[in-house]
Design an enzyme around this catalytic site. Structure first.
Site, PDB file in Angstrom:
ATOM      1  N   LEU A 443       0.820  -1.213   0.000  1.00 28.37           N
ATOM      2  CA  LEU A 443       0.000   0.000   0.000  1.00 28.37           C
ATOM      3  C   LEU A 443       0.850   1.257   0.000  1.00 28.37           C
ATOM      4  O   LEU A 443       0.438   2.292  -0.516  1.00 28.37           O
ATOM      5  CB  LEU A 443      -0.919   0.006   1.230  1.00 28.37           C
ATOM      6  CG  LEU A 443      -1.981  -1.106   1.295  1.00 28.37           C
ATOM      7  CD1 LEU A 443      -2.705  -1.051   2.630  1.00 28.37           C
ATOM      8  CD2 LEU A 443      -2.979  -0.950   0.159  1.00 28.37           C
ATOM      9  N   GLY A 444       2.032   1.182   0.602  1.00 33.63           N
ATOM     10  CA  GLY A 444       2.897   2.356   0.668  1.00 33.63           C
ATOM     11  C   GLY A 444       4.227   2.012   1.291  1.00 33.63           C
ATOM     12  O   GLY A 444       4.355   1.031   2.025  1.00 33.63           O
ATOM     13  N   GLY A 446       7.817   3.998   3.097  1.00 29.76           N
ATOM     14  CA  GLY A 446       8.396   5.226   3.625  1.00 29.76           C
ATOM     15  C   GLY A 446       9.736   4.959   4.246  1.00 29.76           C
ATOM     16  O   GLY A 446      10.293   3.859   4.141  1.00 29.76           O
ATOM     17  N   GLY A 449       9.323   2.072   7.045  1.00 26.78           N
ATOM     18  CA  GLY A 449       8.828   0.731   6.814  1.00 26.78           C
ATOM     19  C   GLY A 449       7.916   0.652   5.610  1.00 26.78           C
ATOM     20  O   GLY A 449       7.729   1.613   4.860  1.00 26.78           O
ATOM     21  N   VAL A 451       3.977  -0.857   4.216  1.00 24.31           N
ATOM     22  CA  VAL A 451       2.630  -1.239   4.631  1.00 24.31           C
ATOM     23  C   VAL A 451       2.025  -2.136   3.552  1.00 24.31           C
ATOM     24  O   VAL A 451       2.013  -1.783   2.378  1.00 24.31           O
ATOM     25  CB  VAL A 451       1.737  -0.002   4.858  1.00 24.31           C
ATOM     26  CG1 VAL A 451       0.338  -0.426   5.279  1.00 24.31           C
ATOM     27  CG2 VAL A 451       2.350   0.910   5.911  1.00 24.31           C
ATOM     28  N   LYS A 465       1.861  -3.229   8.905  1.00 30.42           N
ATOM     29  CA  LYS A 465       3.062  -2.399   8.795  1.00 30.42           C
ATOM     30  C   LYS A 465       4.282  -3.197   9.212  1.00 30.42           C
ATOM     31  O   LYS A 465       4.343  -3.739  10.315  1.00 30.42           O
ATOM     32  CB  LYS A 465       2.943  -1.147   9.657  1.00 30.42           C
ATOM     33  CG  LYS A 465       4.179  -0.243   9.529  1.00 30.42           C
ATOM     34  CD  LYS A 465       4.023   1.061  10.245  1.00 30.42           C
ATOM     35  CE  LYS A 465       5.273   1.922  10.061  1.00 30.42           C
ATOM     36  NZ  LYS A 465       5.195   3.200  10.776  1.00 30.42           N
ATOM     37  N   ASP A 562       4.726  12.707  13.235  1.00 29.58           N
ATOM     38  CA  ASP A 562       4.842  12.640  11.769  1.00 29.58           C
ATOM     39  C   ASP A 562       3.499  12.971  11.129  1.00 29.58           C
ATOM     40  O   ASP A 562       3.019  12.246  10.249  1.00 29.58           O
ATOM     41  CB  ASP A 562       5.318  11.253  11.345  1.00 29.58           C
ATOM     42  CG  ASP A 562       5.903  11.250   9.933  1.00 29.58           C
ATOM     43  OD1 ASP A 562       6.236  12.345   9.433  1.00 29.58           O
ATOM     44  OD2 ASP A 562       6.016  10.178   9.332  1.00 29.58           O
TER      45      ASP A 562
END
Length: 760
Positions: A443-444, A446, A449, A451, A465, A562
């Site tokens: 899903l993403g 960064g 980490g 996800v 995550k 964040d």
């Protein structure tokens, strides 16, 4: 005989090693192969005096052109024609270049006598990438802070800090780079450009043994910290920077489909690059040469040199290898077997023993050996699988205890309702849920980490995550945060369902939110219509309400640390859900601030927190202020399409308000759907949130109250008057924006603003 066999194995290993080391050599025919003392093998090539190419591979543009600068004695090779990056060596997959140091020195009065506190290196528009496995970010000096800001090919940015302190020369630990006089940090994959910034506490009592501080990126295996480095870093100890290189931008499988551009020639195989796009070629074992030059790698004749002949018998060279055979019958010997299995004294063929050997039952022996080997393979496989299964079970138990599993179970059992609301998942459950962490389910990603989207056995869809690293010294705090977050029950906070502690890095399982991030909706990439002003205002209220709850209504206050538009998710009803507590911190009830390593996202990071390392709830207020400006303007927090002094949205927005040209920056839909009074009021609130001093910022509770009041007043709001958009440049909020020059990569040397310094 055993000793001889060991020597044979060592010889073969050395032979293969030397083959590997010599496998990549040779320039294109007719082209120079050295510049000074540095070999320049193809696909690299030295350009002519007039700058012409032809000696390097053409597919990847000018990245492989090497400028041999003869103004030095001896000449020095540089990447391209800019003379910015000096080449020190080239290997099959890496290229080492000379380093650049940040340097900051003070005299006895505490005045800066040498200030080169900002340095950048860039390999954009080249096939090179800074190696994340060989390089680390270093800081040498006392009471100093170094900041590394990097970006990859897609301009995704990362921010890393490093802090070093030492009270006296005697307390400095040589050989260690753990924060006492020297600190280090890893860098992410795929970095194409980075800048480093250095600041020093300027403590006069440190001058006798640490007058200077240095930051740099370099090959970590080459650095062994000495206390003398606090005085100066000798030139003969300069640490090189390692670049990964590859051919083209395709994988091996894709490149092989087009034989006209495929770079690997005969007797070589293709390897995909790990850190950057493209591939590289390697000679087969037993071959040497340059795999990029036709006809390819050539066979190594292992038998031609008597001094290194691998056989005591007869050596016969083969393609890629060699064969050792026994001496012919009747030759003289000592009757012993050599280390290769050859008999140096063969009996005469007319003896009875020879006759017996001629009638030896070969078929039966071969069959017996074959069955024995089959049984041995089966038994070995069964033992291997059994041992592996036991090791896996023990490893899961080790990780479970190491990650605080027993402590978490104890905490959950002591909390009323904890066992019902929180589940400790097994590694197998999450592995099945994510199809063994299939990349298509990401899903993403960064800096902290990845996800994954997963489906549990009860058909619940979740977000899992997987962090990159975990600090073992913070496990107890991690467990406490898990317990607290499982008890967080707010409609605008993503619900934590549980965790898995059987892996090296703990996994967190959240409820899946289906409608993407706020960032995607206010910065649509496919030409979709952006969300309305009413929805933006409602999402702002929901987000600020969630942060208010975390700061003041949770059992132990939580600083998110964040807050950004990509960490605000929207469900199917466009309801805001604050997510990603990977760097969040609990605030002890008797404290108002925490001293931590600076972490966050460029463009949203609180400048006061950046400069002092003191984290407070007002740090979240600053980050929310940036989100509020995004909602007003539909501009990104950091953008390279804007000019250099407009690149960071927060200071650019404040300058627009101060210069009375706000509405030139406001999004068109916001101008049309909101009232002038309402938009200005929200902008003034955002400006207060973005104050450089945390004490001047409102609390999240105050922010929520003001936004709710403005929304209530908006029920009777009308569109902004058209004549405001047609006003003369001297009128209120009407000066047009300046255009973008596309320039990136340099901080303003004359700015005193910590915001501009950290966000540029």
């Amino acid at each position: 005989m055993f000793v001889k066999q060991i020597l044979l194995i060592q010889f073969c290993f050395c032979l293969l090693l030397s083959t590997s080391l010599n496998a990549f050599e040779g320039a294109k025919p007719g082209c120079p192969d050295k510049c000074g003392g540095v070999s320049i093998p193809y696909p690299f090539g030295i350009t002519s005096e007039g700058g012409g190419g032809g000696c390097s591979i053409r597919e990847v543009g000018h990245g492989y052109n090497v400028n041999c600068n003869s103004s030095y004695n001896p000449p020095r090779p540089f990447i391209g024609t800019t003379n910015n990056l000096q080449i020190l060596s080239i290997s099959e997959t890496e290229i080492r270049v000379a380093n650049r140091l940040n340097k900051l020195c003070f005299n006895e009065r505490g005045d800066a006598v040498y200030n080169d506190s900002k340095v950048y290196m860039s390999v954009r528009r080249t096939p090179f990438t800074f190696s994340n496995t060989k390089n680390k970010f270093f800081l040498i000096g006392c009471n100093s802070v170094g900041v590394y800001q990097g970006s990859d090919q897609e301009d995704r940015e990362s921010l890393i800090s490093c802090t070093s302190s030492c009270d006296s020369r005697e307390k400095v630990v040589e050989g260690s780079c753990g924060g006492n006089g020297c600190c280090q940090n890893t860098i992410p994959k795929g970095i194409k450009h980075f800048e480093t910034t250095l600041t020093n506490a300027n403590a006069t009592n440190l001058l006798p043994y640490s007058p200077c501080s240095y930051t740099f990126l370099g090959e970590y295996e080459q650095l062994k910290f000495n206390a003398s480095d606090l005085l100066f870093v000798p030139k003969n100890r300069e640490i090189p920077v390692v670049l990964d290189w590859a051919v083209g931008s395709k994988t091996c499988e894709e490149a092989k489909k087009d034989p006209t551009t495929y770079a690997c020639h005969g007797n070589s195989h293709c390897n995909n690059s790990d850190n950057n796009p493209g591939y590289h070629c390697t000679c087969f074992e037993g071959y040497k040469g340059n795999p990029y030059l036709s006809p390819g790698c050539e066979d190594i004749n292992e038998c031609e040199d008597e001094n290194t002949n691998p056989c005591e018998g007869i050596c016969t060279n083969t393609n890629g290898s060699f064969v050792c055979t026994c001496p012919p019958a009747g030759s003289q010997g000592d009757g012993k077997k050599d280390g290769r299995g050859c008999t140096t004294d063969v009996a005469k063929r007319d003896t009875p023993d020879v006759a017996k050997r001629e009638h030896f039952p070969i078929i039966q022996v071969t069959l017996g050996i074959g069955l024995g080997l089959l049984f041995l393979i089966i038994a070995s496989s069964w033992m291997y699988l059994t041992i592996r299964k036991r090791k896996l079970i023990k490893m899961k138990e080790k990780f479970f205890q190491q990650n605080g599993g027993l402590l978490l179970q104890q905490q959950l059992s002591s909390n009323e309702g904890g066992a019902e609301n929180t589940k400790i998942f097994t590694a197998e459950e999450l592995k099945l849920a994510t199809k063994n962490y299939d990349e298509s389910l990401i899903l993403g990603q960064g800096g902290y980490g990845t996800v994954y989207k997963g489906t549990l056995s009860d058909n619940r869809i979740v977000a899992i995550k997987k962090s990159k690293t975990v600090d073992q010294s913070q496990i107890e705090q991690f467990i406490n945060e898990v317990v607290i977050l499982t008890q967080v029950n707010h409609r605008n906070v993503v619900r934590l369902l549980g965790c898995c502690l059987e892996t090296e890095v703990p996994l967190l399982v959240y409820r899946y939110i289906s409608n993407g991030t706020l960032f995607q909706h206010i910065h649509p990439s496919g030409g979709e219509l952006s969300i309305s002003w009413e929805s933006r205002l409602r999402i702002a209220i929901e987000t600020s309400g969630a942060l208010t709850y975390l700061h003041s209504a949770a059992s132990i206050p939580i600083i998110h640390r964040d807050v950004k538009s990509t960490n605000i998710l929207l469900d199917e009803n466009y309801t805001a859900k604050v997510a990603d507590f990977g760097v969040s911190r609990l605030i002890p009830l008797d404290q108002t601030k925490l001293s931590t390593l600076v972490q966050g996202t460029l463009g949203y990071l609180d400048p006061e927190y950046f400069s002092t390392g003191q984290l407070t709830v007002k740090s979240d207020v600053y980050s929310f202020g940036v989100v509020l400006v995004e909602l007003l303007t539909s501009e990104t927090a950091i953008s390279r399409t804007r000019s250099e002094n407009q690149r960071s949205l927060a200071p650019y927005f404040i300058s627009c308000m101060d210069e009375k040209r706000l509405f030139q920056l406001i999004d068109a839909r916001v101008r049309n759907e909101g009232t002038e009074k309402q938009v200005i009021a929200v902008a003034e609130l955002a400006k207060r949130c973005l104050s450089l001093t945390g004490g001047d910022r409102p609390t999240m509770n105050q922010v929520t109250t003001e936004l709710q009041t403005l929304r209530a007043a908006a029920k009777e709001a009308c569109s902004l008057q058209p004549n405001l958009l047609e006003a003369e440049p001297t009128d209120l909020y009407s000066v047009p924006m300046t255009g973008s020059d596309g320039h990136f990569g340099y901080y303003s040397q004359n700015t005193d603003s910590i915001v501009q310094m950290s966000m540029s």
